[in-house]
Scaffold this motif. Sequence first.
Motif, PDB file in Angstrom:
ATOM      1  N   TRP A 240     -13.471  -3.323 -24.881  1.00  0.00           N
ATOM      2  CA  TRP A 240     -12.209  -2.732 -25.313  1.00  0.00           C
ATOM      3  C   TRP A 240     -12.089  -1.261 -24.943  1.00  0.00           C
ATOM      4  CZ3 TRP A 240     -11.894   1.337 -28.676  1.00  0.00           C
ATOM      5  CH2 TRP A 240     -13.052   1.647 -29.375  1.00  0.00           C
ATOM      6  N   ASN A 241     -13.184  -0.556 -24.777  1.00  0.00           N
ATOM      7  CA  ASN A 241     -13.112   0.882 -24.508  1.00  0.00           C
ATOM      8  C   ASN A 241     -13.656   1.262 -23.139  1.00  0.00           C
ATOM      9  OD1 ASN A 241     -15.789   0.357 -24.995  1.00  0.00           O
ATOM     10  ND2 ASN A 241     -16.131   2.172 -26.244  1.00  0.00           N
ATOM     11  N   ASP A 242     -13.683   0.342 -22.192  1.00  0.00           N
ATOM     12  CA  ASP A 242     -14.306   0.665 -20.903  1.00  0.00           C
ATOM     13  C   ASP A 242     -13.386   1.419 -19.945  1.00  0.00           C
ATOM     14  OD1 ASP A 242     -12.661  -1.328 -19.818  1.00  0.00           O
ATOM     15  OD2 ASP A 242     -14.294  -2.753 -19.566  1.00  0.00           O
ATOM     16  N   LEU A 243     -12.128   1.612 -20.294  1.00  0.00           N
ATOM     17  CA  LEU A 243     -11.154   2.393 -19.531  1.00  0.00           C
ATOM     18  C   LEU A 243     -10.757   1.776 -18.193  1.00  0.00           C
ATOM     19  CD1 LEU A 243     -12.640   5.979 -20.122  1.00  0.00           C
ATOM     20  CD2 LEU A 243     -10.946   4.776 -21.512  1.00  0.00           C
ATOM     21  N   VAL A 244     -11.244   0.581 -17.897  1.00  0.00           N
ATOM     22  CA  VAL A 244     -10.905  -0.068 -16.626  1.00  0.00           C
ATOM     23  C   VAL A 244      -9.500  -0.649 -16.741  1.00  0.00           C
ATOM     24  CG1 VAL A 244     -11.497  -1.917 -14.992  1.00  0.00           C
ATOM     25  CG2 VAL A 244     -13.310  -0.546 -16.065  1.00  0.00           C
ATOM     26  N   CYS A 245      -8.702  -0.366 -15.724  1.00  0.00           N
ATOM     27  CA  CYS A 245      -7.315  -0.830 -15.708  1.00  0.00           C
ATOM     28  C   CYS A 245      -6.928  -1.152 -14.267  1.00  0.00           C
ATOM     29  CB  CYS A 245      -6.394   0.249 -16.291  1.00  0.00           C
ATOM     30  SG  CYS A 245      -6.428   1.799 -15.384  1.00  0.00           S
ATOM     31  N   ALA A 246      -5.727  -1.624 -14.103  1.00  0.00           N
ATOM     32  CA  ALA A 246      -5.195  -1.886 -12.769  1.00  0.00           C
ATOM     33  C   ALA A 246      -3.866  -1.163 -12.655  1.00  0.00           C
ATOM     34  CB  ALA A 246      -4.994  -3.377 -12.551  1.00  0.00           C
ATOM     35  N   LEU A 247      -3.617  -0.622 -11.471  1.00  0.00           N
ATOM     36  CA  LEU A 247      -2.302  -0.055 -11.219  1.00  0.00           C
ATOM     37  C   LEU A 247      -1.311  -1.197 -11.392  1.00  0.00           C
ATOM     38  CD1 LEU A 247      -0.728   2.456 -10.332  1.00  0.00           C
ATOM     39  CD2 LEU A 247      -1.020   1.688  -7.975  1.00  0.00           C
ATOM     40  N   PHE A 248      -0.299  -0.997 -12.224  1.00  0.00           N
ATOM     41  CA  PHE A 248       0.624  -2.078 -12.549  1.00  0.00           C
ATOM     42  C   PHE A 248       1.239  -2.626 -11.274  1.00  0.00           C
ATOM     43  CE2 PHE A 248       1.789  -3.405 -16.792  1.00  0.00           C
ATOM     44  CZ  PHE A 248       2.591  -4.488 -16.501  1.00  0.00           C
ATOM     45  N   ASP A 249       1.138  -3.925 -11.105  1.00  0.00           N
ATOM     46  CA  ASP A 249       1.698  -4.540  -9.909  1.00  0.00           C
ATOM     47  C   ASP A 249       3.182  -4.801 -10.088  1.00  0.00           C
ATOM     48  OD1 ASP A 249       1.055  -6.431 -11.834  1.00  0.00           O
ATOM     49  OD2 ASP A 249       0.347  -7.923 -10.418  1.00  0.00           O
ATOM     50  N   ILE A 250       3.829  -4.829  -8.970  1.00  0.00           N
ATOM     51  CA  ILE A 250       5.274  -5.069  -8.947  1.00  0.00           C
ATOM     52  C   ILE A 250       5.477  -6.579  -8.864  1.00  0.00           C
ATOM     53  CG2 ILE A 250       7.346  -4.720  -7.558  1.00  0.00           C
ATOM     54  CD1 ILE A 250       6.136  -2.058  -6.699  1.00  0.00           C
TER      55      ILE A 250
ATOM     56  N   LEU B 110       0.833  -1.214   0.000  1.00  0.00           N
ATOM     57  CA  LEU B 110       0.000   0.000   0.000  1.00  0.00           C
ATOM     58  C   LEU B 110       0.860   1.254   0.000  1.00  0.00           C
ATOM     59  CD1 LEU B 110      -2.897  -0.908   2.464  1.00  0.00           C
ATOM     60  CD2 LEU B 110      -3.017  -0.695  -0.025  1.00  0.00           C
ATOM     61  N   MET B 111       1.902   1.266   0.806  1.00  0.00           N
ATOM     62  CA  MET B 111       2.789   2.436   0.848  1.00  0.00           C
ATOM     63  C   MET B 111       3.459   2.643  -0.519  1.00  0.00           C
ATOM     64  SD  MET B 111       2.327   3.711   3.778  1.00  0.00           S
ATOM     65  CE  MET B 111       3.623   4.890   3.909  1.00  0.00           C
ATOM     66  N   ASN B 112       3.835   1.566  -1.151  1.00  0.00           N
ATOM     67  CA  ASN B 112       4.427   1.657  -2.484  1.00  0.00           C
ATOM     68  C   ASN B 112       3.420   2.212  -3.486  1.00  0.00           C
ATOM     69  OD1 ASN B 112       4.881   0.350  -5.291  1.00  0.00           O
ATOM     70  ND2 ASN B 112       6.899   0.300  -4.288  1.00  0.00           N
ATOM     71  N   MET B 113       2.182   1.720  -3.438  1.00  0.00           N
ATOM     72  CA  MET B 113       1.137   2.215  -4.340  1.00  0.00           C
ATOM     73  C   MET B 113       0.884   3.704  -4.139  1.00  0.00           C
ATOM     74  SD  MET B 113      -1.846  -0.616  -4.366  1.00  0.00           S
ATOM     75  CE  MET B 113      -1.670  -2.153  -5.235  1.00  0.00           C
ATOM     76  N   ILE B 114       0.752   4.112  -2.896  1.00  0.00           N
ATOM     77  CA  ILE B 114       0.490   5.527  -2.604  1.00  0.00           C
ATOM     78  C   ILE B 114       1.662   6.385  -3.081  1.00  0.00           C
ATOM     79  CG2 ILE B 114       0.204   7.215  -0.734  1.00  0.00           C
ATOM     80  CD1 ILE B 114      -1.449   4.989   0.711  1.00  0.00           C
ATOM     81  N   GLY B 115       2.872   5.923  -2.867  1.00  0.00           N
ATOM     82  CA  GLY B 115       4.049   6.650  -3.355  1.00  0.00           C
ATOM     83  C   GLY B 115       4.041   6.792  -4.867  1.00  0.00           C
ATOM     84  N   ARG B 116       3.692   5.718  -5.568  1.00  0.00           N
ATOM     85  CA  ARG B 116       3.638   5.781  -7.033  1.00  0.00           C
ATOM     86  C   ARG B 116       2.537   6.722  -7.502  1.00  0.00           C
ATOM     87  NH1 ARG B 116       2.930   0.233  -9.336  1.00  0.00           N
ATOM     88  NH2 ARG B 116       2.217  -0.393  -7.287  1.00  0.00           N
ATOM     89  N   LEU B 117       1.387   6.701  -6.822  1.00  0.00           N
ATOM     90  CA  LEU B 117       0.283   7.597  -7.198  1.00  0.00           C
ATOM     91  C   LEU B 117       0.677   9.059  -6.971  1.00  0.00           C
ATOM     92  CD1 LEU B 117      -2.697   5.536  -5.747  1.00  0.00           C
ATOM     93  CD2 LEU B 117      -2.195   5.910  -8.180  1.00  0.00           C
ATOM     94  N   LYS B 118       1.310   9.348  -5.834  1.00  0.00           N
ATOM     95  CA  LYS B 118       1.762  10.720  -5.560  1.00  0.00           C
ATOM     96  C   LYS B 118       2.783  11.167  -6.597  1.00  0.00           C
ATOM     97  CE  LYS B 118       0.997  11.064  -0.592  1.00  0.00           C
ATOM     98  NZ  LYS B 118       1.614  11.222   0.721  1.00  0.00           N
ATOM     99  N   ASN B 119       3.670  10.253  -6.988  1.00  0.00           N
ATOM    100  CA  ASN B 119       4.663  10.564  -8.010  1.00  0.00           C
ATOM    101  C   ASN B 119       3.984  10.900  -9.336  1.00  0.00           C
ATOM    102  OD1 ASN B 119       6.539   9.676 -10.343  1.00  0.00           O
ATOM    103  ND2 ASN B 119       7.918   9.929  -8.596  1.00  0.00           N
ATOM    104  N   MET B 120       2.965  10.132  -9.691  1.00  0.00           N
ATOM    105  CA  MET B 120       2.216  10.427 -10.920  1.00  0.00           C
ATOM    106  C   MET B 120       1.554  11.799 -10.822  1.00  0.00           C
ATOM    107  SD  MET B 120       0.237   6.935 -11.895  1.00  0.00           S
ATOM    108  CE  MET B 120       0.845   5.492 -11.063  1.00  0.00           C
ATOM    109  N   GLY B 121       0.950  12.069  -9.681  1.00  0.00           N
ATOM    110  CA  GLY B 121       0.251  13.335  -9.498  1.00  0.00           C
ATOM    111  C   GLY B 121       1.166  14.537  -9.546  1.00  0.00           C
TER     112      GLY B 121
END
Length: 167
Positions: A79-89, A50-61
């Motif tokens: 194909w066009n629903d825009l649903v994705c997943a934050l890329f996992d490590i 979770l800390m890694n995810m939040i760090g990556r999101l803040k970096n993107m922002g």
Amino acid sequence: MKAKLHYLNSISGPKASFYSINYQELVDGPTKQLFNDFLEEYQSGYENELMNMIGRLKNMGNTNAAKEEYFRLDEGLDWNDLVCALFDIPEKFLRLYCIRISEQIVILGNGGPKPKYIRAWQDDPRLTKEVNEMMEYSRIIRTKLENMDFRITSDGLHLEGKNLRLI
């Protein structure tokens, strides 16, 4: 059920804005938020992820924007629903599902662990529920954008519209 988009000031920045979905299941019930539900449910046992995810999101922002390479695209069934997943490590299991409107606007949802022995989210009842929910919210959001009920601001960083209400 009532639902609307909520701007996440704590992780958004000049390069990308993040929203989550506030929802109220009962008329007099408490308001909850999908992304907060995710954080609360997995804070025990997945704290480092979770800390890694939040760090990556803040970096993107603040620095890099929400570029395609940070997400596993086409997680939904359309194909066009825009649903994705934050890329996992690699060697990590926690999956966060999102709706990526653009490189500057992402709506964070919920998710869960996806052990490596599970090939696809459809093989896990919890992940299936979360992805189906995001596909439905994505359908609503895309319709509102098409009908001009929601608009992307001229700087490309924000959504605006009547209270950003979904349902």
